[in-house]
Write an enzyme that holds these catalytic residues in place. Sequence first.
Site, PDB file in Angstrom:
ATOM      1  CG  ASN A  71     -28.514 -36.678  -8.600  1.00 30.09           C
ATOM      2  OD1 ASN A  71     -27.688 -35.838  -8.973  1.00 30.09           O
ATOM      3  ND2 ASN A  71     -28.932 -36.111  -7.240  1.00 30.09           N
ATOM      4  CD  GLU A 172     -28.085 -31.554 -11.645  1.00 31.48           C
ATOM      5  OE1 GLU A 172     -27.331 -32.261  -9.677  1.00 31.48           O
ATOM      6  OE2 GLU A 172     -28.514 -31.763 -11.142  1.00 31.48           O
ATOM      7  CE1 TYR A 243     -35.223 -29.809 -11.955  1.00 30.51           C
ATOM      8  CE2 TYR A 243     -33.709 -29.609 -11.612  1.00 30.51           C
ATOM      9  CZ  TYR A 243     -33.980 -30.690 -12.036  1.00 30.51           C
ATOM     10  OH  TYR A 243     -34.287 -31.149 -12.368  1.00 30.51           O
ATOM     11  CD  GLU A 291     -32.127 -32.990 -14.286  1.00 32.05           C
ATOM     12  OE1 GLU A 291     -32.511 -32.773 -13.245  1.00 32.05           O
ATOM     13  OE2 GLU A 291     -30.926 -33.477 -14.119  1.00 32.05           O
ATOM     14  CD  GLN A 351     -37.273 -37.033 -12.640  1.00 28.51           C
ATOM     15  OE1 GLN A 351     -37.558 -38.393 -13.228  1.00 28.51           O
ATOM     16  NE2 GLN A 351     -35.813 -37.328 -12.440  1.00 28.51           N
TER      17      GLN A 351
END
Length: 502
Positions: A71, A172, A243, A291, A351
């Site tokens: 982001n 995103e 996630y 991600e 991360q």
Amino acid sequence: MEARVTAHAHYAVSEIDPRLYGSFLEHLGRAVYTGIYEPDHPEADEAGMRKDVIDLVRALDTPICRYPGGNFVSAYNWEDGIGPKEDRPTRLDLAWRTSESNQVGIHEFADWAKKANTEMMLAINLGSRGLDEARAFVEYVNHPGGTYWSDLRQKNGQAEPWNCRLWCLGNEMDGPWQVGHKTATEYGRLANETGKAIRGFDKSLELVVCGSSHSDMPTYPQWESTVLNETYDEVDYISLHMYFENYQKNPREYLALSHKLDRYIGTVSGIIDYVKAKKRSKRDVKISFDEWNVWYHERKSDAKRMAEWDWPHAPVLLEDIYNFEDVLQVGCILNTFIRRSDRVRIACIAQLVNVIAPIMTEPGGASWRQTIYHPFQLASLNGRGTALRLDVRSPTYDADIAAGVSWLDIAGVHDADAGTVTFFAVNRSGGEPIEVSLALERFGTPKSVAHTLIQHDDLEARNTRDNPDNVAPRKGEGAKIDGDELTLSLPPYSYSMVRVQL
């Protein structure tokens, strides 16, 4: 319970791209500042980078690292991070409501990546900015010299270009939370024109276009169809993110979530095939799952904190402390990527340091491996080669996310050069071991087998600064060779790597 697995040397999925074991660093929380960069730390090198962290990253052998977001990138001016540090501006980061000092920019990250033995995967701001800034960034990073941007790079101390090969066209962009959020058509047109400009500079560069932020987005999967319809001839990968959460504290449901991941990959693969057929194209677009991780331990409480604070610099944020149960989840995720490696060519754990990360640091103090460091490392170091298409017969259970979830989650990799076949196995059951009979067909004679086990009696067990090896791999005793067959005994709630030398 008992399970039967057959591995055949001629039944393969794909050669695994080593970048399946990629990583990610964003200017978020303490990922960069007091994560990789801490000039006053006793372990800091001449550039201010923590050598203890570099050693932990090198030990993961992660081939790429995505940077600088996330982001964060959607309102980032890359020019703020070049030139003398004393002249760099401090900016407000709208994504995480923090301040950014820009003491680490492209020069510092590129130097760190070289030390950490990883290649850069750079993200371009297509939120608040656009095509012109993108082509200037690519020119600054990759052109040898003789132009404004390449000469400025040389003036700033980097004579040779970095030759970054992998570029993300935004981040995103389907998300309303994103600075510069766009509709699929708006984004697709901008990404396509940006891609064309980058290809005008260097046709060999690899470009990643944004897919859905997760498979529960209201625009999924139409987003993928629209964006690929606009960009198919200019991009090499479509980016997916996911996630994994366990708010219910239900191991059966939590460990079934990899089925949702598999469906996500399968659906987007079908859309890629549809657009390819529609366009009568000969090009293949693959998936960059850039991600992924477990993320729920601190997510809700930190969202509230973030809304109330006053633009701190590098605050403690999203520092999930992972437990043993998360080891099993990460194992299932990695196994899914291996089994889908014909489609998923790139993946980045999100991360790398401090922020939902396998590596933790203490400012001015120690660094240590979180529980999830270990399954990632085992897969990265031993999961290179050809992914095998296994025949698995195992007892199953029904979960909310899917029916017929196998108690045994297993992936296999054949490394012909090393003469090995390696299996990564998760026993999802907490009630009993799984006795596995594994037939090895057309591989040659097995000579020896080594079993590495991660197991703990407490699903909530964690690694900390004071107890960094509470959850760690150890030698297992549950694998034996009998002719061309392997027998495995997998303890309840366990992650195993079994490596056969041929």
